[in-house]
Design an enzyme around this catalytic site. Structure first.
Site, PDB file in Angstrom:
ATOM      1  N   GLY A   1      -9.813   8.548   7.804  1.00  0.00           N
ATOM      2  CA  GLY A   1     -10.733   8.759   6.691  1.00  0.00           C
ATOM      3  C   GLY A   1     -12.025   8.057   7.074  1.00  0.00           C
TER       4      GLY A   1
ATOM      5  N   ARG B   1     -10.259  16.123   6.850  1.00  0.00           N
ATOM      6  CA  ARG B   1     -11.066  16.536   5.698  1.00  0.00           C
ATOM      7  C   ARG B   1     -12.411  17.097   6.163  1.00  0.00           C
ATOM      8  NH1 ARG B   1     -10.138  10.965   3.316  1.00  0.00           N
ATOM      9  NH2 ARG B   1      -8.059  11.094   2.403  1.00  0.00           N
TER      10      ARG B   1
ATOM     11  N   GLY C   1     -12.524   5.900  10.454  1.00  0.00           N
ATOM     12  CA  GLY C   1     -11.121   5.979  10.853  1.00  0.00           C
ATOM     13  C   GLY C   1     -10.679   7.418  10.647  1.00  0.00           C
TER      14      GLY C   1
ATOM     15  N   ASN D   1       0.877  -1.178   0.000  1.00  0.00           N
ATOM     16  CA  ASN D   1       0.000   0.000   0.000  1.00  0.00           C
ATOM     17  C   ASN D   1       0.917   1.232   0.000  1.00  0.00           C
ATOM     18  OD1 ASN D   1      -1.793   2.037   0.499  1.00  0.00           O
ATOM     19  ND2 ASN D   1      -2.688   1.118   2.331  1.00  0.00           N
TER      20      ASN D   1
ATOM     21  N   GLU E   1      -8.432  -4.844   5.270  1.00  0.00           N
ATOM     22  CA  GLU E   1      -8.282  -4.568   3.837  1.00  0.00           C
ATOM     23  C   GLU E   1      -7.112  -5.348   3.227  1.00  0.00           C
ATOM     24  OE1 GLU E   1      -8.715  -0.479   5.362  1.00  0.00           O
ATOM     25  OE2 GLU E   1      -9.297   0.028   3.318  1.00  0.00           O
TER      26      GLU E   1
ATOM     27  N   ASP F   1      -6.368  13.352  15.399  1.00  0.00           N
ATOM     28  CA  ASP F   1      -6.493  12.016  15.968  1.00  0.00           C
ATOM     29  C   ASP F   1      -7.664  11.992  16.963  1.00  0.00           C
ATOM     30  OD1 ASP F   1      -4.539   9.404  16.440  1.00  0.00           O
ATOM     31  OD2 ASP F   1      -5.801   9.914  18.165  1.00  0.00           O
TER      32      ASP F   1
ATOM     33  N   ARG G   1      -8.494  10.034  19.336  1.00  0.00           N
ATOM     34  CA  ARG G   1      -8.193   9.798  20.762  1.00  0.00           C
ATOM     35  C   ARG G   1      -7.734  11.083  21.446  1.00  0.00           C
ATOM     36  NH1 ARG G   1      -4.889   4.410  19.895  1.00  0.00           N
ATOM     37  NH2 ARG G   1      -4.537   5.632  18.037  1.00  0.00           N
TER      38      ARG G   1
ATOM     39  N   HIS H   1     -12.740   3.360   0.085  1.00  0.00           N
ATOM     40  CA  HIS H   1     -12.830   2.365   1.166  1.00  0.00           C
ATOM     41  C   HIS H   1     -13.626   1.130   0.724  1.00  0.00           C
ATOM     42  CE1 HIS H   1     -12.553   5.859   4.298  1.00  0.00           C
ATOM     43  NE2 HIS H   1     -11.361   5.321   4.135  1.00  0.00           N
TER      44      HIS H   1
ATOM     45  N   ARG I   1      -2.667  -2.113  -3.438  1.00  0.00           N
ATOM     46  CA  ARG I   1      -3.857  -1.276  -3.262  1.00  0.00           C
ATOM     47  C   ARG I   1      -3.752  -0.119  -4.252  1.00  0.00           C
ATOM     48  NH1 ARG I   1      -4.774   3.352   0.870  1.00  0.00           N
ATOM     49  NH2 ARG I   1      -6.937   3.834   0.391  1.00  0.00           N
TER      50      ARG I   1
ATOM     51  N   GLY J   1     -10.626   2.293  12.819  1.00  0.00           N
ATOM     52  CA  GLY J   1     -10.061   2.721  14.116  1.00  0.00           C
ATOM     53  C   GLY J   1     -11.080   3.219  15.121  1.00  0.00           C
ATOM     54  N   VAL J   2     -11.912   4.163  14.725  1.00  0.00           N
ATOM     55  CA  VAL J   2     -12.900   4.730  15.654  1.00  0.00           C
ATOM     56  C   VAL J   2     -14.090   3.783  15.808  1.00  0.00           C
ATOM     57  CG1 VAL J   2     -14.403   6.710  16.078  1.00  0.00           C
ATOM     58  CG2 VAL J   2     -12.197   7.045  14.938  1.00  0.00           C
TER      59      VAL J   2
HETATM   60  P1  ADP Z   1      -6.736   5.193   8.821  1.00  0.00           P
HETATM   61  O1  ADP Z   1      -7.810   5.940   8.090  1.00  0.00           O
HETATM   62  O2  ADP Z   1      -5.471   5.980   8.986  1.00  0.00           O
HETATM   63  O3  ADP Z   1      -6.535   3.763   8.391  1.00  0.00           O
HETATM   64  P2  ADP Z   1      -7.695   4.004  11.289  1.00  0.00           P
HETATM   65  O4  ADP Z   1      -8.840   3.203  10.798  1.00  0.00           O
HETATM   66  O5  ADP Z   1      -6.489   3.293  11.776  1.00  0.00           O
HETATM   67  O6  ADP Z   1      -7.301   5.163  10.298  1.00  0.00           O
HETATM   68  O7  ADP Z   1      -8.251   4.920  12.488  1.00  0.00           O
HETATM   69  C1  ADP Z   1      -7.420   5.811  13.145  1.00  0.00           C
HETATM   70  C2  ADP Z   1      -8.279   6.633  14.089  1.00  0.00           C
HETATM   71  O8  ADP Z   1      -8.868   5.760  15.064  1.00  0.00           O
HETATM   72  C3  ADP Z   1      -7.450   7.666  14.879  1.00  0.00           C
HETATM   73  O9  ADP Z   1      -8.055   8.942  14.812  1.00  0.00           O
HETATM   74  C4  ADP Z   1      -7.473   7.108  16.276  1.00  0.00           C
HETATM   75  O10 ADP Z   1      -7.425   8.107  17.265  1.00  0.00           O
HETATM   76  C5  ADP Z   1      -8.805   6.391  16.308  1.00  0.00           C
HETATM   77  N1  ADP Z   1      -8.874   5.445  17.427  1.00  0.00           N
HETATM   78  C6  ADP Z   1      -8.149   4.331  17.610  1.00  0.00           C
HETATM   79  N2  ADP Z   1      -8.463   3.767  18.814  1.00  0.00           N
HETATM   80  C7  ADP Z   1      -9.414   4.558  19.372  1.00  0.00           C
HETATM   81  C8  ADP Z   1     -10.155   4.530  20.586  1.00  0.00           C
HETATM   82  N3  ADP Z   1      -9.967   3.582  21.489  1.00  0.00           N
HETATM   83  N4  ADP Z   1     -11.054   5.510  20.806  1.00  0.00           N
HETATM   84  C9  ADP Z   1     -11.241   6.491  19.904  1.00  0.00           C
HETATM   85  N5  ADP Z   1     -10.586   6.577  18.740  1.00  0.00           N
HETATM   86  C10 ADP Z   1      -9.686   5.629  18.471  1.00  0.00           C
END
Ligand code: ADP
Length: 420
Positions: A212, A241, A210, A7, A402, A284, A286, A180, A91, A347-348
């Site tokens: 994105g 974004r 995430g 990727n 993915e 981010d 978090r 996605h 990818r 992620g989220v």
């Molecule tokens: P990408 O689009 O870079 O692949 P990810 O799917 O890895 O992103 O998601 C990253 C996001 O997920 C970050 O903003 C991170 O803070 C958030 N994240 C990861 N763990 C948690 C959590 N426990 N609570 C809230 N947000 C989280």
């Protein structure tokens, strides 16, 4: 069969090497700051030490050569030689109208990908650099392209046409494509399995949340709408974004900034907006959630926009995000004529019970409820149901993967193609 998944971004290259017999990851890692100063992180899963070092890599070719020498080296390696990389899956961000499925890369496919550069000028050149570098480094292996847009090509006309002069679609292929797709495809297939295995008649809304973020409406296993558009800027607010805003803001912001070019104004909407833009704290989630938490000691309303403290703005950023996700879910309930399951991923979506709860709180009017305990405990692999037993719609958490989809598509295409 061992499949290497690549990727590539403009200054980064992420990789995973899969043993497809077991689908185990033999090693994974990433090269960062390619063309700047270079840093490699490599994690073998055979007990050998992790590599985490600055390493000069002026080009993507240098990065891929480093990846291969690390994968085959004595100190951090997991295979003995190059010949144990049997295929490479790439990818590719955009496949235009041409690619509704993954494709084995040959001269003609490569030319078609080059033809998509005008649709994703920021992303495809980096993907192409990755493909060229890998073809040079591992010429014996077949290469496969897996497109972020492919899954959404099933959208009906009224979902993908923009209400702008029609000739932009006819002559320039400007339309909603969505991204996605690999993730929406993977988690919707998992959900379909969980719900009994028959996609026909099933109405799903997948929420990839995430850095994105995008939603997809999926009927009979096929994408019928998605929030990202001709580019990944449209739809939900994201880490940096803006998502959907009034298009005239391009002009308004350009003027405020003293006649900024359209490209520089778009840079603000792509890189300085979203959660980062509202909170002023971070892109981010978090970080922003940590800052927002202080609000709970504060009796004043978060929507008092005169007070621009970091805490208030962080809370407002998260509130805006949750509201917009819920609003698009509402729109997709209309598109689907109801909804059988809502799926959270990325992620989220996978890791934040608080964000899932905040989104679902908007949906109680549709008799959609989540169970507090289940929601709080939904971590880990596999499908976790977090809806309350009385909820009209199931709500599921499904971790996305993915890279595994890319590896599976690569193996399938390579195995199906007769050797000359
Ligand atoms: P990408 O689009 O870079 O692949 P990810 O799917 O890895 O992103 O998601 C990253 C996001 O997920 C970050 O903003 C991170 O803070 C958030 N994240 C990861 N763990 C948690 C959590 N426990 N609570 C809230 N947000 C989280």
């Amino acid at each position: 069969m061992n499949v290497l998944v690549i990727n590539t971004g403009s200054s980064s290259l992420k990789y995973q090497l899969f043993d497809m017999e077991t689908e185990a990851i033999l090693a994974k890692g990433n090269c960062e700051r390619i063309g700047i100063d270079g840093h490699v992180k490599h994690q073998p899963s055979n007990g050998k030490p992790i590599l985490n070092e600055d390493f000069p890599m002026p080009s993507h070719s240098d990065a891929i050569n480093l990846v291969i020498s690390t994968l085959t080296g004595a100190k951090h390696g997991v295979i003995d030689s190059l010949s144990e990389i049997h295929a490479i899956g790439h990818r590719v961000v955009h496949g235009g109208k041409r690619f509704s499925e993954s494709a084995l890369i040959n001269k003609e496919v490569l030319e078609a990908i080059v033809g998509c550069v005008r649709l994703a000028p920021l992303h495809i050149p980096a993907n192409l650099m990755g493909i060229y570098a890998c073809q040079k480094a591992v010429p014996s292996a077949p290469h496969v392209a897996v497109f972020d847009t492919a899954f959404h090509l099933t959208m009906p006309d009224e979902a993908f046409i923009y209400p702008i002069p029609y000739r932009y679609y006819e002559e320039n292929e400007i339309r909603r494509y969505g991204f996605h797709g690999t993730s929406h495809r993977y988690v919707s297939a998992k959900a379909i399995d969980y719900l009994g295995g028959n996609p026909n008649g099933l109405r799903l809304i997948t929420c990839h949340l995430g850095n994105g973020a995008s939603l997809a409406a999926i009927k009979d296993g096929k994408s019928i709408d998605t929030t990202m558009g001709a580019t990944p800027l449209e739809g939900l607010p994201m880490g940096t974004r803006c998502g959907t805003v009034d298009a005239a803001l391009i002009d308004v912001i350009s003027e405020i900034e003293g006649g900024l070019s359209a490209a520089d104004t778009l840079e603000i909407l792509n890189k300085k907006s979203g959660i980062l833009g509202i909170s002023g704290v971070s892109s981010d989630f978090r970080d922003v959630m940590n800052r927002a938490e202080f609000k709970y000691d504060d009796p004043l309303s978060v929507h008092d926009l005169e007070d621009l403290s970091d805490t208030r703005r962080s809370q407002l950023a998260l509130d805006t995000f949750k509201y917009q996700v819920a609003k698009f879910i509402g729109a997709y309930i209309v598109a689907l004529g109801g909804v059988d399951a809502i799926i959270f991923t990325a992620g989220v979506g996978e890791n934040s019970p608080a964000i899932r709860r905040g989104i679902c709180d908007w949906l109680t009017g549709f008799n959609i409820q989540i169970d507090g305990d289940r929601n709080g405990r939904a971590f880990g692999s596999g499908v976790t149901e977090i809806s309350h037993p009385t909820s009209a719609t199931k709500v599921l958490v499904v971790p996305t993967n993915e890279e595994l989809v890319i590896a599976r598509d690569t193996m399938k295409l390579v195995s199906e193609t007769p050797v000359n």
